[in-house]
Design an enzyme around this catalytic site. Structure first.
Site, PDB file in Angstrom:
ATOM      1  N   ARG A 219      10.922  -6.309  -6.326  1.00  0.00           N
ATOM      2  CA  ARG A 219      10.269  -7.043  -5.231  1.00  0.00           C
ATOM      3  C   ARG A 219       9.887  -8.460  -5.661  1.00  0.00           C
ATOM      4  O   ARG A 219       9.843  -9.368  -4.839  1.00  0.00           O
ATOM      5  CB  ARG A 219       9.051  -6.249  -4.748  1.00  0.00           C
ATOM      6  CG  ARG A 219       7.942  -6.101  -5.737  1.00  0.00           C
ATOM      7  CD  ARG A 219       7.031  -4.908  -5.468  1.00  0.00           C
ATOM      8  NE  ARG A 219       7.710  -3.651  -5.767  1.00  0.00           N
ATOM      9  CZ  ARG A 219       7.150  -2.447  -5.623  1.00  0.00           C
ATOM     10  NH1 ARG A 219       5.909  -2.350  -5.163  1.00  0.00           N
ATOM     11  NH2 ARG A 219       7.816  -1.354  -5.925  1.00  0.00           N
TER      12      ARG A 219
ATOM     13  N   LYS B 290      10.306   2.697 -18.719  1.00  0.00           N
ATOM     14  CA  LYS B 290      10.870   3.923 -18.167  1.00  0.00           C
ATOM     15  C   LYS B 290      11.138   4.927 -19.288  1.00  0.00           C
ATOM     16  O   LYS B 290      11.221   4.567 -20.465  1.00  0.00           O
ATOM     17  CB  LYS B 290      12.194   3.629 -17.452  1.00  0.00           C
ATOM     18  CG  LYS B 290      12.108   2.730 -16.241  1.00  0.00           C
ATOM     19  CD  LYS B 290      13.502   2.497 -15.666  1.00  0.00           C
ATOM     20  CE  LYS B 290      13.487   1.532 -14.499  1.00  0.00           C
ATOM     21  NZ  LYS B 290      12.855   2.112 -13.306  1.00  0.00           N
TER      22      LYS B 290
END
Length: 493
Positions: free
Chosen positions: A346, A272
């Site tokens: 996930r 990020k």
């Protein structure tokens, strides 16, 4: 920090009187106050418009020094959420006046009902008073504000109903603020091991069982997907399992709440930006939500069986970290091609869901996660995106959200979307490409729910706020706690 101790009582000596006021019909049983309000209305200084606040300082010799008028607008347009927000705003005025005791003059709103009106008022006050000052060196002295509640038209038979409404509102506010605290803790202090220890303390306080699995036990469970995400960190992963059995006559019915527990997410090798990392202590907002919800459910002794599961880990970079291009396994047996290490939540959730189904015998699944930026792009910061395989289940959630004011919206889950997460060299890939990111992320988890009724809640928008709301602070909001509780509570009626 303000702590509101709310109780039913007659008006006694207090610092302030708080009067909710509708534009068209509010009759205050006090001639002096009515006269003052009429003068203000003639001068157009106060109309009772929604969100309007006006303070009258008493000049006569009276026990009550200040009168706070809180505009609620038209009674025909008022809702529980509007009441919450108005009373959240009132907290600022109470703080400004440095009031230590307040009398709330309370009348039921006919269309909402006595209990719901009072519950919304108390939630607005209690949630609006939250602050997180733990790490400030110059701490202000903690101020305890006592709010007495009474109304001229509340009879003795209604006192018990009022007290129950107050108790429930205070518990939901407390557990929502508990979730806020968990999210607001910095990642150098809140990592998987410390989160697990904190949950054990919470379980002891609220009345549910907690079991924690270390990295070796997680490996024995073959939770390779979960373990892969945490491989880059020196803070080892923990699987946190919470159990509350309030309906032992129906042990085949078990609702599983599965929360994403990334105590910090750098993105891994799909790194990020700095701006994107600053708030990533909040990537365990889903975990905080299910911890808060099961705490409220257990404390209220609801007649329901609930399992809460959190796969807690950090997603960092090291020589051991997983990489784009890797192929990993999962507890359920499916293989996954890693195309982006920042699509990590996930991967932890699928093993947690499999564990809930296969080991805890969950009959229904709700997973809660700060999963995708796409959810914020599509629905904004205040709305939870929902994927489901059972519309009736979503209907329960939607009705619960109407009660709590937490907005939810069902996303489409057409079969063709599933093709976007199929891999050429493994069973699945962990991202679906450029489009429909919220949907494909949810459907990726849906590949592991084994035909159980399922709701996926993407709370990436509402879980953390960088601007102050009417009763939500900056930082962690506790999103989802009250709605999950309300869904469970409705099943017990």
């Amino acid at each position: 920090m303000y702590n509101f101790l709310v109780k039913k009582s007659k008006c006694t000596e207090t610092d302030a009187l708080l009067i909710p006021y509708f534009e068209e019909k509010t009759n205050i049983p006090n001639e002096e106050i009515n006269n003052k309000i009429n003068i203000l209305k003639k001068k157009e200084q106060f109309k009772g418009s929604y969100g309007e606040i006006f303070n009258i300082t008493r000049t006569t010799d009276d026990n009550i020094q200040d009168i706070i008028l809180l505009g609620l607008g038209k009674e025909t347009e008022i809702t529980k959420e509007k009441i919450r927000r108005a009373f959240g705003k009132a907290v600022n005025e109470i703080k400004r006046l440095k009031s230590k005791s307040v009398f709330l003059r309370f009348d039921s709103v006919e269309a909402i009902g006595l209990e719901n009106t009072l519950k919304a008022m108390v939630e607005g006050l209690a949630l609006g008073s939250y602050s997180f000052n733990k790490y400030k060196s110059d701490k202000k002295e903690e101020v305890e504000v006592t709010v007495h509640i009474g109304g001229h038209n509340i009879n003795e038979e209604e006192v018990e109903l009022c007290e129950k409404a107050i108790d429930e509102a205070m518990l939901l506010s407390e557990t929502t603020c508990l979730a806020r605290d968990l999210v607001n803790e910095p990642a150098n202090n809140m990592y998987p091991e410390t989160l697990a220890k904190e949950v054990k303390n919470i379980g002891s306080k609220y009345g549910f069982e907690v079991e924690v699995f270390d990295e070796n036990q997680i490996e024995e469970l073959k939770m390779e997907s979960f373990l892969s995400v945490g491989k880059g960190s020196d803070n080892l992963p923990r699987l946190i399992v919470m159990r509350y059995f309030g309906d032992k006559d129906n042990m085949d019915q078990r609702l599983a709440l599965v929360g994403k527990g990334l105590t910090y997410d750098s993105g891994g090798y799909s790194l990020k930006t700095n701006a994107g990392m600053v708030t990533m202590k909040a990537d365990m907002g889903g975990a905080a939500s299910v911890i808060g919800a099961i705490s409220a459910i257990a404390k209220r002794n609801l007649k329901i069986n609930v399992i809460a599961v959190v796969a807690a880990c950090e997603n960092l970079i090291s020589g051991h970290a997983y990489k784009p291009g890797d192929i990993i396994g999962s507890m359920e047996g499916k293989t996954i091609e890693i195309l982006n290490t920042d699509a990590e939540g996930r991967l932890t959730l699928i093993d947690a869901v499999t564990y809930a189904i296969e080991k805890e015998k969950a009959s229904e699944i709700i997973d809660v996660a700060t999963l995708t930026g796409a959810a914020v792009v599509s629905l904004g910061e205040d709305v939870t995106a929902v994927i489901t395989n059972k519309d009736e289940f979503y209907g329960e959630l939607r009705e619960a959200s109407y009660e709590t004011g937490e907005k939810v919206w069902q996303m489409p889950s057409f079969e063709d979307y599933g093709k976007l997460i199929k891999s050429n060299i493994a069973d699945l890939k962990n991202i679906g490409g450029k489009y429909a990111g919220t949907i494909t992320a949810g459907l990726f988890i849906g590949e592991f729910i084994q035909n159980k009724p399922w709701l996926h809640l993407d709370i990436a928008g509402p879980a953390f706020s960088e601007k102050k709301g009417d009763y939500c602070p900056t930082g962690g909001t506790g999103a989802g706690v009250r709605t999950l509780y309300e869904l469970a509570n409705r099943r017990c009626k």
